[in-house]
Design a protein around this motif. Structure first.
Motif, mmCIF file in Angstrom:
data_model
loop_
_atom_site.group_PDB
_atom_site.id
_atom_site.type_symbol
_atom_site.label_atom_id
_atom_site.label_comp_id
_atom_site.label_asym_id
_atom_site.label_seq_id
_atom_site.Cartn_x
_atom_site.Cartn_y
_atom_site.Cartn_z
ATOM 1 N N LYS A 3 17.962 47.769 23.307
ATOM 2 C CA LYS A 3 18.654 48.763 22.489
ATOM 3 C C LYS A 3 19.980 49.212 23.109
ATOM 4 O O LYS A 3 20.732 49.945 22.491
ATOM 5 C CB LYS A 3 17.769 50.000 22.301
ATOM 6 C CG LYS A 3 16.443 49.730 21.609
ATOM 7 C CD LYS A 3 16.629 49.557 20.126
ATOM 8 C CE LYS A 3 15.301 49.426 19.408
ATOM 9 N NZ LYS A 3 15.469 49.321 17.929
ATOM 10 N N ASP A 26 25.089 52.048 16.330
ATOM 11 C CA ASP A 26 23.784 51.414 16.514
ATOM 12 C C ASP A 26 22.759 52.530 16.643
ATOM 13 O O ASP A 26 23.088 53.709 16.551
ATOM 14 C CB ASP A 26 23.741 50.471 17.722
ATOM 15 C CG ASP A 26 24.115 51.153 19.022
ATOM 16 O OD1 ASP A 26 23.543 52.214 19.315
ATOM 17 O OD2 ASP A 26 24.985 50.631 19.750
ATOM 18 N N GLU A 27 21.513 52.169 16.843
ATOM 19 C CA GLU A 27 20.437 53.167 16.840
ATOM 20 C C GLU A 27 20.605 54.209 17.945
ATOM 21 O O GLU A 27 20.288 55.381 17.748
ATOM 22 C CB GLU A 27 19.083 52.466 16.987
ATOM 23 C CG GLU A 27 17.897 53.407 16.853
ATOM 24 C CD GLU A 27 16.570 52.677 16.936
ATOM 25 O OE1 GLU A 27 15.523 53.357 16.978
ATOM 26 O OE2 GLU A 27 16.569 51.433 16.968
#
Length: 265
Positions: free
Chosen positions: A13, A122-123
């Motif tokens: 991530k 992004d996350e």
């Protein structure tokens, strides 16, 4: 926990962005309550790695109380994700001829005049922006601490196991208090946990408390812990003795991982 560990890696991530900013001598960082992590990460990185002073100020204070009455604010870096707040600071910066950048995770925000918008998405956008800022500053200086930070960031793949191990030490369901080093983590921790997280000097609302501190600021926190224990509170201390620049980010990643384990994200 083992099946989760096998199926999910936090390192997947994490992204390091190229952040094409110049860091001038008299820089002012502008932030709101949702972007404290990014702003204070950059501030601490510049001060501790480059030895250069930088001023950080909240968005409203800068726009309404400082910028209109001072001719010293020219170079700014703004961190904001909210559309309305972005309009306030961009209009203010345009009127007073500020120069700089606005760093955001919101694609709807557009630049104005001499303020260029840098958009990332992004996350874990806020976390990845913060990590990227640390790396940017560290690569621009030549000292032992910067070298150690760069090396740690290059080995970020090994972070997952450490975070999983630390998860066994922290009960995130208890009332959590943070030492000053970890203050920039407050907003994102509250978001992930969906409840309050407090500073070490705040008043408790339950009897079972978790204090998260670092080796740098543990002395002042332990005075507060002692006072609460004398008042019959059940206080547990968690010492996360890691580099102060990375400590808030790692704690947020730990909170995110906790929510993944619990099925909340």
């Amino acid at each position: 926990m083992s099946s989760f560990k096998d199926s999910f890696s936090i390192s997947k991530k994490i992204n390091f962005y190229n952040i094409p900013i110049e860091i001038p001598e008299n820089l002012t960082l502008v932030y709101d309550e949702d972007t404290e992590l990014e702003a204070f990460t950059l501030e601490r990185s510049i001060i501790s790695l480059k030895g250069t002073f930088v001023k950080s100020v909240s968005l409203y204070e800068f726009s309404f109380l400082e910028n209109p009455y001072s001719g010293s604010f020219k170079d700014i870096i703004v961190f904001v994700n909210d559309d309305n707040k972005a309009r306030i600071i961009l209009d203010n910066a345009w009127a007073l001829e500020n120069i700089g950048y606005l760093i955001t995770c919101n694609s709807k925000i557009k630049g104005k005049s001499n303020i260029k918008v840098l958009y990332f998405s992004d996350e874990l956008c806020e976390i990845n922006v913060s990590l990227s800022l640390i790396r940017k500053v560290a690569t621009e200086v030549n000292n032992k601490r910067a070298e150690d930070i760069i090396k740690e960031l290059e080995n970020i793949d090994s972070l997952n196991q450490w975070l999983l191990t630390k998860l066994n030490e922290i009960n995130f369901d208890k009332e959590i208090f943070l030492s000053p080093i970890f203050f920039p983590a407050l907003t994102l921790m509250r978001r992930y946990l969906n409840r309050d997280v407090k500073r070490f000097y705040d008043l408790p609302t339950s009897k079972d408390l978790i204090f998260i501190t670092s080796g740098v600021d543990s002395i002042i926190v332990r005075k507060r812990e002692f006072e609460l224990r004398n008042s019959m509170f059940n206080v547990r201390e968690i010492l996360l003795d890691i580099d102060p620049l990375l400590a808030p980010i790692y704690l947020i990643l730990m909170t995110y991982l906790f929510k993944r384990v619990k099925g909340g994200l």
